[in-house]
Design a protein around this motif. Structure first.
Motif, mmCIF file in Angstrom:
data_model
loop_
_atom_site.group_PDB
_atom_site.id
_atom_site.type_symbol
_atom_site.label_atom_id
_atom_site.label_comp_id
_atom_site.label_asym_id
_atom_site.label_seq_id
_atom_site.Cartn_x
_atom_site.Cartn_y
_atom_site.Cartn_z
ATOM 1 N N VAL A 99 -6.707 -2.165 -11.128
ATOM 2 C CA VAL A 99 -5.830 -2.894 -10.201
ATOM 3 C C VAL A 99 -4.777 -3.673 -10.998
ATOM 4 O O VAL A 99 -3.597 -3.714 -10.634
ATOM 5 N N ASP A 162 1.844 2.041 -1.243
ATOM 6 C CA ASP A 162 0.898 2.754 -0.375
ATOM 7 C C ASP A 162 -0.582 2.569 -0.754
ATOM 8 O O ASP A 162 -1.414 2.386 0.132
ATOM 9 N N PRO A 163 -0.925 2.631 -2.032
ATOM 10 C CA PRO A 163 -2.356 2.453 -2.354
ATOM 11 C C PRO A 163 -2.891 1.093 -1.893
ATOM 12 O O PRO A 163 -4.013 0.992 -1.384
ATOM 13 N N LEU A 164 -2.084 0.061 -2.060
ATOM 14 C CA LEU A 164 -2.473 -1.274 -1.594
ATOM 15 C C LEU A 164 -2.521 -1.317 -0.072
ATOM 16 O O LEU A 164 -3.474 -1.817 0.535
ATOM 17 N N ARG A 166 -2.891 1.072 2.247
ATOM 18 C CA ARG A 166 -4.009 1.796 2.871
ATOM 19 C C ARG A 166 -5.322 1.049 2.709
ATOM 20 O O ARG A 166 -6.220 1.150 3.538
ATOM 21 N N THR A 167 -5.446 0.338 1.593
ATOM 22 C CA THR A 167 -6.710 -0.354 1.326
ATOM 23 C C THR A 167 -6.860 -1.572 2.228
ATOM 24 O O THR A 167 -7.891 -1.733 2.901
ATOM 25 N N GLN A 171 -9.760 -2.826 5.124
ATOM 26 C CA GLN A 171 -10.728 -3.873 4.782
ATOM 27 C C GLN A 171 -9.926 -5.154 4.560
ATOM 28 O O GLN A 171 -8.749 -5.098 4.225
ATOM 29 N N LEU A 174 -8.909 -6.518 -1.016
ATOM 30 C CA LEU A 174 -9.148 -5.462 -1.993
ATOM 31 C C LEU A 174 -10.602 -5.474 -2.440
ATOM 32 O O LEU A 174 -11.210 -4.427 -2.649
ATOM 33 N N SER A 175 -11.143 -6.676 -2.594
ATOM 34 C CA SER A 175 -12.512 -6.822 -3.097
ATOM 35 C C SER A 175 -13.552 -6.679 -1.994
ATOM 36 O O SER A 175 -14.742 -6.845 -2.265
ATOM 37 N N GLY A 176 -13.123 -6.391 -0.767
ATOM 38 C CA GLY A 176 -14.069 -6.150 0.323
ATOM 39 C C GLY A 176 -13.955 -7.192 1.419
ATOM 40 O O GLY A 176 -12.856 -7.566 1.832
ATOM 41 N N ALA A 182 -9.479 -9.177 -8.146
ATOM 42 C CA ALA A 182 -8.498 -8.106 -7.914
ATOM 43 C C ALA A 182 -7.434 -8.567 -6.911
ATOM 44 O O ALA A 182 -6.248 -8.292 -7.072
ATOM 45 N N ALA B 94 -15.728 -1.598 -2.769
ATOM 46 C CA ALA B 94 -14.432 -1.949 -2.157
ATOM 47 C C ALA B 94 -13.274 -1.553 -3.078
ATOM 48 O O ALA B 94 -12.265 -1.008 -2.626
ATOM 49 N N PHE B 98 -9.457 1.340 -3.375
ATOM 50 C CA PHE B 98 -8.102 1.257 -3.933
ATOM 51 C C PHE B 98 -7.849 2.439 -4.870
ATOM 52 O O PHE B 98 -6.802 3.079 -4.814
ATOM 53 N N ASN B 101 -7.281 5.442 -2.745
ATOM 54 C CA ASN B 101 -5.967 5.460 -2.093
ATOM 55 C C ASN B 101 -4.854 5.736 -3.099
ATOM 56 O O ASN B 101 -3.872 6.407 -2.769
ATOM 57 N N THR B 105 -2.497 9.036 -2.671
ATOM 58 C CA THR B 105 -1.067 8.839 -2.366
ATOM 59 C C THR B 105 -0.175 9.048 -3.587
ATOM 60 O O THR B 105 1.020 9.249 -3.433
#
Lengths: 231, 231
Positions: A99, A162-164, A166-167, A171, A174-176, A182, B94, B98, B101, B105
């Motif tokens: 990350v 996008d990766p961020l 979608r995550t 949720q 990032l960490s849940g 992160a 979690a 990331f 994703n 992507t």
């Protein structure tokens, strides 16, 4: 005794805009530790406690000096192991590195091309020349040249997130279910931009904007209260 | 009793090239579980056990059917909780999202533009028309058009891997000292490409190539032994 943290400041002492300092600041709050911050400017390298590498954050905890945001997070996790974990274990710590590397090679690289001129407007008078010449030498372009057409580059910047997106769409953090280091790494970059620029990085309905709102609410609104632009 | 896994196959039954199936295959090996794979082609949707969503991987474990690679990983982690963990805890799980994703992507989107024509060459005769028409409709271009100039796009693809590169340059695996599900997610994409294409995705001295080598060595060379190109 409170931990002391040297924190990058602008012309106004309470405008704090280092992404790395925000990582440390949020990590200290996560651990529930009291902190007294010392505003510091780029050109005050001789005012930092030793050892240092000429940059912030640097913390002093009961006489111990720790510099570099990653080293500070590792230090806090070990020294305050009985408090809420930043990493949630060794796998979590290892994945935080991914990350972090995404943040530093994609997010922060994209952000600097949008807001570097806004940073220049906010750094202290003594720092402006240092900031301009060091950055222009690094970029091979004037600050004005470097950020021009930022509106045109905004769609590609947003796509790069996008990766961020979608995550945090699926949720809360990032960490849940709860935030962790992160989140502080990524949030530091947004808080850096927010401290010095009114440029709209995110569409209002972007799930990342909702996540940023959750981050701003943490710890009694610690980051929301800091002098900054926008919501 | 061994777990059964439906696994995407090419014209040759032992050429397995689904990135999602490789995630599941590596996760099963991580848990030390015996598996019998059933080669399956795109157009054999009615041959899958139910429930399914018309795609692989699908596993059958002692009569229980689980489909979708993410659901399979979650199932294995819970059902075989006494065996080595895929996630290293909830934060690790979690943060895997990331990595997933990013893989879907950035990495897989970049890869498809390099190797989709090579996939077409390897799918079974009955699948070729389905594969071409479904992909050309999705991309809005012929497969040949979609991959042309791939040499010219290679530098940008390699740069897009910086977050991965920096991470595996400094630690053996994304998940730390030992591989975990995050590694299997990313590796699945490389193994997909490796199974059907001789296009050199990585420079030989790229730290990602060294990491891929470590992944190929796992579980007695499970992935290295599979029919594929290159090292």
């Amino acid at each position: 005794m409170a931990i002391t943290m040297y924190d990058l400041a602008g012309a106004e002492a309470d405008r704090r805009f280092s992404p790395f300092c925000w990582r440390a600041r949020m990590a200290l709050a996560h651990k529930g530790l009291d902190v007294e911050t010392v505003p510091w400017r780029f050109t005050e390298k001789d005012k930092l406690p030793k050892p240092n590498d000429g940059r912030v954050p640097v913390i002093i905890d009961d006489g111990r000096v720790v510099h570099d945001s990653t080293a500070i997070a590792d230090y806090l996790e070990e020294r305050y192991a009985d408090r809420p974990s930043l990493f949630g274990g060794e796998t979590g710590r290892a994945l935080c590195r991914f990350v972090q590397n995404w943040t530093e090679t994609v997010l922060q690289v994209g952000l600097i091309r949008l807001v570097v001129l806004d940073i220049h407007r906010h750094v202290g008078p003594a720092d402006q020349e240092y900031f301009r010449s060091s950055r222009e030498s690094r970029f091979g372009a004037s600050l004005e040249e470097f950020v021009k057409d930022r509106e045109a580059r905004l769609p590609a910047f947003r796509t790069s997130l996008d990766p961020l997106r979608r995550t945090v769409e699926r949720q809360d953090f990032l960490s849940g279910k709860n935030p962790g280091y992160a989140d502080y790494i990524v949030f530091g970059a947004f808080q850096w931009a927010r401290a010095i620029s009114d440029f709209e990085l995110l569409a209002t309905d972007d799930p990342i904007a909702a996540w940023r709102g959750r981050m701003l609410d943490l710890f009694g609104g610690l980051a929301r209260r800091a002098p900054a632009y926008g919501s």
